[in-house]
Design an enzyme around this catalytic site. Structure first.
Site, PDB file in Angstrom:
ATOM      1  N   SER A 142       0.797  -1.173   0.014  1.00 55.27           N
ATOM      2  CA  SER A 142       0.047  -0.168  -0.048  1.00 55.27           C
ATOM      3  C   SER A 142       0.993   1.266  -0.123  1.00 55.27           C
ATOM      4  O   SER A 142       1.667   1.322   0.877  1.00 55.27           O
ATOM      5  CB  SER A 142      -0.869  -0.083   1.183  1.00 55.27           C
ATOM      6  OG  SER A 142      -1.869   1.166   1.414  1.00 55.27           O
ATOM      7  N   LYS A 168      -1.066  -1.003  -4.456  1.00 47.70           N
ATOM      8  CA  LYS A 168      -2.197  -0.434  -4.045  1.00 47.70           C
ATOM      9  C   LYS A 168      -1.696   1.098  -3.876  1.00 47.70           C
ATOM     10  O   LYS A 168      -0.754   1.346  -3.280  1.00 47.70           O
ATOM     11  CB  LYS A 168      -2.977  -0.853  -2.940  1.00 47.70           C
ATOM     12  CG  LYS A 168      -3.623   0.003  -2.226  1.00 47.70           C
ATOM     13  CD  LYS A 168      -4.500  -0.941  -0.947  1.00 47.70           C
ATOM     14  CE  LYS A 168      -4.465  -0.004   0.296  1.00 47.70           C
ATOM     15  NZ  LYS A 168      -5.272  -0.757   1.446  1.00 47.70           N
ATOM     16  N   LYS A 170      -2.966   5.138  -2.491  1.00 43.35           N
ATOM     17  CA  LYS A 170      -3.864   6.089  -1.736  1.00 43.35           C
ATOM     18  C   LYS A 170      -4.423   7.025  -2.817  1.00 43.35           C
ATOM     19  O   LYS A 170      -3.751   7.555  -3.465  1.00 43.35           O
ATOM     20  CB  LYS A 170      -3.511   6.406  -0.705  1.00 43.35           C
ATOM     21  CG  LYS A 170      -3.143   5.484   0.364  1.00 43.35           C
ATOM     22  CD  LYS A 170      -4.297   4.776   1.032  1.00 43.35           C
ATOM     23  CE  LYS A 170      -4.103   3.700   2.293  1.00 43.35           C
ATOM     24  NZ  LYS A 170      -5.246   3.229   2.977  1.00 43.35           N
ATOM     25  N   ASP A 195      -7.332   3.013  -2.967  1.00 45.25           N
ATOM     26  CA  ASP A 195      -7.947   2.975  -1.620  1.00 45.25           C
ATOM     27  C   ASP A 195      -8.198   4.368  -1.520  1.00 45.25           C
ATOM     28  O   ASP A 195      -7.463   5.196  -1.493  1.00 45.25           O
ATOM     29  CB  ASP A 195      -7.094   2.231  -0.778  1.00 45.25           C
ATOM     30  CG  ASP A 195      -7.690   2.166   0.625  1.00 45.25           C
ATOM     31  OD1 ASP A 195      -8.782   2.663   0.858  1.00 45.25           O
ATOM     32  OD2 ASP A 195      -7.373   1.624   1.582  1.00 45.25           O
ATOM     33  N   GLU A 220     -11.081   0.085  -3.357  1.00 45.53           N
ATOM     34  CA  GLU A 220     -11.099   0.111  -1.795  1.00 45.53           C
ATOM     35  C   GLU A 220     -11.929   1.152  -1.399  1.00 45.53           C
ATOM     36  O   GLU A 220     -11.672   2.328  -1.373  1.00 45.53           O
ATOM     37  CB  GLU A 220      -9.852  -0.245  -1.132  1.00 45.53           C
ATOM     38  CG  GLU A 220      -9.845  -0.770  -0.029  1.00 45.53           C
ATOM     39  CD  GLU A 220      -8.642  -1.083   0.765  1.00 45.53           C
ATOM     40  OE1 GLU A 220      -7.630  -1.678  -0.052  1.00 45.53           O
ATOM     41  OE2 GLU A 220      -8.359  -0.953   1.929  1.00 45.53           O
ATOM     42  N   ASP A 245     -13.442  -2.255   3.150  1.00 44.72           N
ATOM     43  CA  ASP A 245     -12.627  -2.366   4.287  1.00 44.72           C
ATOM     44  C   ASP A 245     -13.286  -1.573   5.681  1.00 44.72           C
ATOM     45  O   ASP A 245     -13.790  -2.487   6.298  1.00 44.72           O
ATOM     46  CB  ASP A 245     -11.175  -1.316   4.011  1.00 44.72           C
ATOM     47  CG  ASP A 245     -10.339  -1.312   5.157  1.00 44.72           C
ATOM     48  OD1 ASP A 245     -10.529  -1.309   6.351  1.00 44.72           O
ATOM     49  OD2 ASP A 245      -9.102  -0.588   4.932  1.00 44.72           O
ATOM     50  N   LYS A 269      -9.356  -7.131   8.232  1.00 45.43           N
ATOM     51  CA  LYS A 269      -8.323  -6.668   9.085  1.00 45.43           C
ATOM     52  C   LYS A 269      -8.554  -7.122  10.676  1.00 45.43           C
ATOM     53  O   LYS A 269      -9.624  -7.055  11.123  1.00 45.43           O
ATOM     54  CB  LYS A 269      -8.118  -5.162   9.338  1.00 45.43           C
ATOM     55  CG  LYS A 269      -7.758  -4.456   7.989  1.00 45.43           C
ATOM     56  CD  LYS A 269      -7.434  -3.071   8.244  1.00 45.43           C
ATOM     57  CE  LYS A 269      -7.128  -2.298   6.642  1.00 45.43           C
ATOM     58  NZ  LYS A 269      -7.123  -0.946   6.727  1.00 45.43           N
ATOM     59  N   GLY A 297      -3.798  -4.064   6.181  1.00 42.51           N
ATOM     60  CA  GLY A 297      -2.591  -3.676   7.027  1.00 42.51           C
ATOM     61  C   GLY A 297      -3.242  -2.463   7.903  1.00 42.51           C
ATOM     62  O   GLY A 297      -3.780  -1.619   7.426  1.00 42.51           O
TER      63      GLY A 297
HETATM   64  O1  OSB Z   1      -7.024   1.604   4.617  1.00 40.72           O
HETATM   65  O2  OSB Z   1      -5.900   0.073   4.269  1.00 40.72           O
HETATM   66  C1  OSB Z   1      -5.957   1.294   4.779  1.00 40.72           C
HETATM   67  C2  OSB Z   1      -3.068   2.389   6.884  1.00 40.72           C
HETATM   68  C3  OSB Z   1      -3.523   3.000   7.880  1.00 40.72           C
HETATM   69  C4  OSB Z   1      -4.938   2.892   8.002  1.00 40.72           C
HETATM   70  C5  OSB Z   1      -5.620   2.244   6.763  1.00 40.72           C
HETATM   71  C6  OSB Z   1      -5.154   1.643   5.853  1.00 40.72           C
HETATM   72  C7  OSB Z   1      -3.764   1.758   5.832  1.00 40.72           C
HETATM   73  C8  OSB Z   1      -3.006   1.158   4.613  1.00 40.72           C
HETATM   74  C9  OSB Z   1      -1.599   0.706   5.114  1.00 40.72           C
HETATM   75  O3  OSB Z   1      -3.556   1.027   3.572  1.00 40.72           O
HETATM   76  C10 OSB Z   1      -1.522  -0.592   4.958  1.00 40.72           C
HETATM   77  C11 OSB Z   1      -0.047  -1.128   5.611  1.00 40.72           C
HETATM   78  O4  OSB Z   1       1.146  -0.930   4.811  1.00 40.72           O
HETATM   79  O5  OSB Z   1       0.114  -1.434   6.636  1.00 40.72           O
HETATM   80 MG    MG Z   2      -8.254   0.485   3.137  1.00 37.54          MG
END
Ligand code: OSB
Ligand code: MG
Length: 378
Positions: A142, A168, A170, A195, A220, A245, A269, A297
């Site tokens: 991510s 992925k 953001k 995402d 996402e 999510d 998660k 994550g």
């Molecule tokens: O939406 O998946 C998410 C990190 C913090 C809060 C939400 C998210 C995330 C990530 C990071 O996308 C995933 C990671 O590398 O741990």
């Molecule tokens: Mg997410």
């Protein structure tokens, strides 16, 4: 009939650590530069230990929980309720804490520690105790919002060169389809997803229709966490699968989302759903419905990462997760060895008991902000 030895709890030790990220991580809801993480150590009457990590963030922007609220809920409610319940297995932790509404990340930290403890007292790898079938898991990354599209492309180059199987990125309003276009121009066929962390509304349907041209693996959480009905409307308008999510907290949420047609993929998660037991129920249901799941994550340190790895061995985790190498986050992780990812983008499962990684107690002591012990046995 279970042939497993039970657990006989003596006390819970809560530790808060503060640890800087190697690189800031930015999402539509904000930017994180250092983590404040709660670690839970459950100790049984023989002195055996199980470890869990709370995935609550520092601020209530991803969901309502924070490091501070989780601390209070664990000290004031979870500890005393476990002391009263006299649980004998990790599976009994969830029911014993059921009266506490929400606060799933606080509960999951302790529940996960109980699973680790139960695995260790039975000399089993946690992933085997959970019913996992894979000996390696597929890894994606991510990538947070970057200052410029050029910097984002550099990050993508680096992760693809390291072997990660899915990228992925953001997105947030104003910084979305241009980023997708730029990555697709350079990498026409990689597994790519976006995402949004709930930053859009149905008024943005046109944008998501336009994304259909870029063959994304999924979009996402485009809309607000509670908007299952609007996600279903959006999914009917676009071809790209929606993955939920933030919307999925329970098995019931999963059933509602699938019955409504709100998504075609689910991100699981551990913390968000309250622990391994609920995660497995969601996984089992999705598998029966033919819906792929993957492990999300929360910028975890090594203990949380190790739990995510164990969970990802369940058969229905058929898409690469957001579980990646320790070195992408930390100069020096709290487990030994750190999590590493092979050149073909997989993590091999450890064979030792419990989470299968050593705990670097010295490192935890260096990072420690506060510690509290809660009696559970009597
Ligand atoms: O939406 O998946 C998410 C990190 C913090 C809060 C939400 C998210 C995330 C990530 C990071 O996308 C995933 C990671 O590398 O741990
Ligand atoms: Mg997410």
């Amino acid at each position: 009939m279970s042939l497993l030895d039970g657990i006989d709890l003596d006390h819970l030790e809560l530790t808060e650590i503060e640890i800087p990220l190697r690189w800031p991580f930015e999402t539509s809801f904000g930017r994180t530069t250092r983590r404040r993480i709660l670690l839970a150590r459950l100790v049984d009457r023989d002195g055996a230990c199980g470890f869990g990590e709370c995935t609550a963030s520092e601020d209530p922007f991803y969901n309502h929980e924070t490091t501070d609220t989780a601390w209070v809920i664990i000290v004031k409610y979870i500890g005393p309720m476990l002391a009263a319940a006299r649980v004998q297995s990790a599976a009994q932790i969830g029911p014993a804490l059921d009266r506490i509404r929400g606060n799933r990340m606080a509960k999951a930290a302790v529940e996960a520690a109980a699973w680790d403890l139960e695995a260790r007292v039975n000399n089993l790898p946690l992933w085997r105790l959970l019913g996992g079938t894979r000996t390696q898991i597929d890894c994606g990354v991510s990538i947070g919002l970057q200052e410029t599209p050029e910097l984002l492309l550099e990050k993508v180059d680096k992760e693809i060169a390291s072997g990660y199987q899915r990228i992925k990125i953001k997105i947030k309003p104003g910084r979305d389809i241009e980023l997708v276009k730029a990555i697709r121009a350079r990498y026409p066929s990689i597994l790519l997803s976006v995402d949004a962390n709930s930053a859009y509304t149905l008024a943005d349907t046109g944008l998501f229709k336009a994304m259909d041209d870029y063959k994304l693996l999924m979009i996402e959480q485009p809309l607000a966490p509670g908007d299952l009905v609007d996600h279903a409307k959006l999914q009917r308008e676009i071809q790209t699968p929606i993955c939920l999510d933030e919307s999925i907290l329970t098995l019931a949420d999963t059933r509602h989302a699938l019955e409504l047609g709100s998504c075609r993929i689910i991100n699981i998660k551990l913390g968000r759903v309250g622990g391994h037991a609920e995660a497995r129920r969601i996984h089992d249901y999705a598998l029966r419905q033919g819906i792929p799941v993957w492990c999300g994550g929360m910028l975890e340190a090594g203990i949380g990462r190790a739990h995510n790895i164990a969970m990802s061995t369940l058969a229905g985790f058929t898409l690469p997760g957001d579980v990646s190498a320790s070195e992408r986050y930390w100069e020096h992780d709290i487990i030994e060895p750190p999590v590493t990812v092979s050149r073909n983008g997989v993590i091999n499962l450890p064979s030792g008991p419990g989470i299968g990684f050593g705990i670097d107690e010295n490192r935890i002591d260096q990072l420690k902000i506060r510690r509290e012990e809660i009696r559970i046995g009597n």
